[in-house]
Design a protein around this motif. Structure first.
Motif, short mmCIF file in Angstrom:
data_model
loop_
_atom_site.label_atom_id
_atom_site.label_comp_id
_atom_site.label_asym_id
_atom_site.label_seq_id
_atom_site.Cartn_x
_atom_site.Cartn_y
_atom_site.Cartn_z
N LEU A 132 15.10 -2.91 -8.33
CA LEU A 132 13.86 -2.42 -7.75
C LEU A 132 14.24 -1.72 -6.44
N SER A 133 14.20 -0.39 -6.45
CA SER A 133 14.60 0.39 -5.28
C SER A 133 13.43 1.24 -4.81
N LEU A 134 12.75 0.75 -3.80
CA LEU A 134 11.58 1.46 -3.29
C LEU A 134 11.82 1.80 -1.82
N ASN A 135 12.96 2.40 -1.53
CA ASN A 135 13.27 2.68 -0.13
C ASN A 135 12.74 4.04 0.32
N ASN A 136 12.41 4.10 1.62
CA ASN A 136 11.96 5.34 2.26
C ASN A 136 10.79 6.01 1.54
N LEU A 137 9.74 5.25 1.29
CA LEU A 137 8.56 5.80 0.61
C LEU A 137 7.29 5.65 1.46
N SER A 138 7.47 5.30 2.74
CA SER A 138 6.33 5.07 3.64
C SER A 138 5.38 4.00 3.12
N LEU A 139 5.93 2.99 2.44
CA LEU A 139 5.09 1.90 1.93
C LEU A 139 4.65 0.99 3.07
N ARG A 140 3.44 0.45 2.95
CA ARG A 140 2.92 -0.53 3.91
C ARG A 140 2.59 -1.81 3.19
N GLN A 150 0.85 -1.18 0.00
CA GLN A 150 0.00 0.00 0.00
C GLN A 150 0.89 1.23 0.00
N ASP A 151 0.39 2.25 -0.64
CA ASP A 151 1.20 3.43 -0.89
C ASP A 151 0.43 4.68 -0.46
N PRO A 152 0.26 4.87 0.87
CA PRO A 152 -0.61 5.95 1.34
C PRO A 152 -0.11 7.35 0.96
N ASN A 153 1.22 7.51 0.77
CA ASN A 153 1.74 8.84 0.41
C ASN A 153 1.71 9.08 -1.10
N LYS A 154 1.19 8.13 -1.85
CA LYS A 154 1.13 8.24 -3.32
C LYS A 154 2.52 8.55 -3.91
N SER A 155 3.53 7.79 -3.41
CA SER A 155 4.88 7.98 -3.91
C SER A 155 5.05 7.31 -5.28
N LEU A 156 4.24 6.29 -5.53
CA LEU A 156 4.37 5.51 -6.77
C LEU A 156 3.20 5.82 -7.69
N GLU A 157 2.97 7.11 -7.95
CA GLU A 157 1.73 7.45 -8.64
C GLU A 157 1.68 6.94 -10.07
N SER A 181 13.03 2.86 -17.84
CA SER A 181 11.69 2.58 -17.35
C SER A 181 11.08 3.89 -16.90
N THR A 182 9.79 4.03 -17.16
CA THR A 182 9.12 5.24 -16.71
C THR A 182 8.60 5.05 -15.29
N LEU A 183 8.66 3.82 -14.80
CA LEU A 183 8.12 3.54 -13.47
C LEU A 183 9.11 3.93 -12.38
N LYS A 184 8.63 4.63 -11.40
CA LYS A 184 9.47 5.05 -10.28
C LYS A 184 10.09 3.84 -9.57
#
Ligand SMILES: *[C@@H]1O[C@H](CO)[C@@H](O)[C@H](O)[C@H]1NC(C)=O
Ligand SMILES: *[C@@H]1O[C@H](CO)[C@@H](O)[C@H](O)[C@H]1NC(C)=O
Ligand SMILES: *[C@@H]1O[C@H](CO)[C@@H](O)[C@H](O)[C@H]1NC(C)=O
Ligand SMILES: *[C@@H]1O[C@H](CO)[C@@H](O)[C@H](O)[C@H]1NC(C)=O
Ligand SMILES: *[C@@H]1O[C@H](CO)[C@@H](O)[C@H](O)[C@H]1NC(C)=O
Ligand SMILES: *[C@@H]1O[C@H](CO)[C@@H](O)[C@H](O)[C@H]1NC(C)=O
Ligand SMILES: *[C@@H]1O[C@H](CO)[C@@H](O)[C@H](O)[C@H]1NC(C)=O
Ligand SMILES: *[C@@H]1O[C@H](CO)[C@@H](O)[C@H](O)[C@H]1NC(C)=O
Length: 272
Positions: free
Chosen positions: A77-85, A39-46, A62-65
């Motif tokens: 795949l680097s999805l660090n410090n994005l407040s992901l749950r 889950q991405d409550p901060n919409k970091s991966l819009e 890649s256009t994907l964050k």
């Protein structure tokens, strides 16, 4: 059939072949499942949406964050410090070309899926600073290229699998600040080959029940004998008290029964 038509046909076949190679069904399955489990409550991966998952890579871009590609496949795949749950999807194993998986510094819960064992190209696995639970899967040993395992600051329990010592490329290993228990495998702290790095106390500290070199040995026997004696005396006292209460209650009940019976009898008896 004329030559131009044949050329067109060949060209069309060629194009279908190219596009079928480029859009990889494994990477798509990987991203679709990851998007569902996180889950991405901060919409970091819009820009993460189903439409882009079918073709996350254009050659090496890649256009994907958080995603890097190489030859049309996801390799980082680097999805660090994005407040992901949420949790780590076991279908991450479908990203078969993955070399780096960094989900550090989020609020991710649940286990580390043993399915990650099929990521045979994985070199970096950084899941530090999350809320991961459960045991460290020994199957990770099958990721033979692992250089970095960083699980510090989580809620992991159970032992450190000694098989991890078989990972000859391991240059960084950090499981500090978890809830791990048991002896520290010598295969990591006192490795037999002189070329392999030995991991010092900083890799293991902050786990209450982990013991052995390079941390202090298992707590002294004197203490545990004391604890056993205390537990013995305690439970003895408790059972004494319980049986006393039991006897008291029984006595009271029978007393009352006797009194009642006597009352009844005296009631039935006619008065002379
Ligand atoms: C994804 O992985 C699962 C389990 O490892 C496998 O059954 C499935 O076929 C894979 N899907 C694709 C598209 O590769
Ligand atoms: C998954 O995709 C949906 C839209 O398709 C989006 O709303 C959601 O934020 C995505 N989740 C993550 C973790 O990116
Ligand atoms: C892929 O990227 C190249 C440049 O990096 C660009 O010229 C091309 O249009 C892109 N193709 C697609 C389908 O986005
Ligand atoms: C993590 O993100 C927050 C908010 O964007 C930022 O303030 C903080 O410096 C970041 N921390 C690290 C270690 O990058
Ligand atoms: C996410 O949002 C929370 C509060 O809305 C904020 O405190 C936090 O820094 C944000 N995290 C990132 C990585 O931007
Ligand atoms: C793992 O990620 C954290 C922060 O996201 C970073 O501080 C740490 O150095 C990384 N671990 C390794 C071994 O590179
Ligand atoms: C490390 O291993 C060597 C050889 O196996 C052994 O002699 C030594 O006692 C070990 N050191 C520690 C601190 O366990
Ligand atoms: C432990 O090892 C790390 C590198 O893995 C190093 O930075 C640190 O200084 C070492 N600590 C001690 C006490 O040797």
């Amino acid at each position: 059939m004329d030559v131009a038509c044949l050329m067109k046909l060949v060209l069309m076949l060629w194009i279908t072949l190219i596009t079928s190679i480029k859009s990889d069904p494994s990477d798509e399955a990987c991203l679709t499942h990851l998007n569902k489990s996180l889950q991405d409550p901060n919409k970091s991966l819009e820009n993460w949406n189903e439409a882009t998952f079918s073709k996350p890579c254009n050659e090496s871009t890649s256009t994907l964050k958080g995603i890097l590609c190489n030859n049309g496949r996801i390799y980082k795949l680097s999805l660090n410090n994005l407040s992901l749950r949420g949790t780590i999807s076991p279908f991450l194993s479908n990203c078969t070309n993955l070399q780096t998986l960094d989900l550090s510094s989020n609020f991710i819960t649940g286990p580390i899926p043993p399915e990650l064992q099929s990521l045979v190209n994985l070199a970096v696995l950084n899941l530090s600073s999350n809320r991961l639970e459960g045991e460290i899967p020994p199957q990770l040993t099958l990721c033979a290229y692992l250089n970095i395992i960083d699980f510090h600051d989580n809620l992991l329990t159970g032992p450190i699998p000694q098989q991890l010592g078989l990972l000859v490329r391991l240059s960084a290993f950090d499981v500090s600040n978890n809830k791990l228990s048991g002896p520290i495998p010598a295969s990591l702290s006192n490795r037999s080959s002189p070329n392999l790095p030995r991991f010092n106390a900083s890799s293991f500290e902050g786990n209450k029940d982990l013991y052995g070199y390079p941390l202090p040995p298992l707590r002294t026997k004197g203490l545990s004998i004391m604890a056993i004696v205390l537990i013995g005396v305690g439970s003895g006292l408790a059972s004494l008290i319980i049986s006393f209460t039991g006897v008291c209650i029984w006595l009271k009940v029978t007393d009352r029964k006797v009194a009642l019976e006597e009352g009844k009898v005296s009631h039935l008896m006619p008065d002379y």
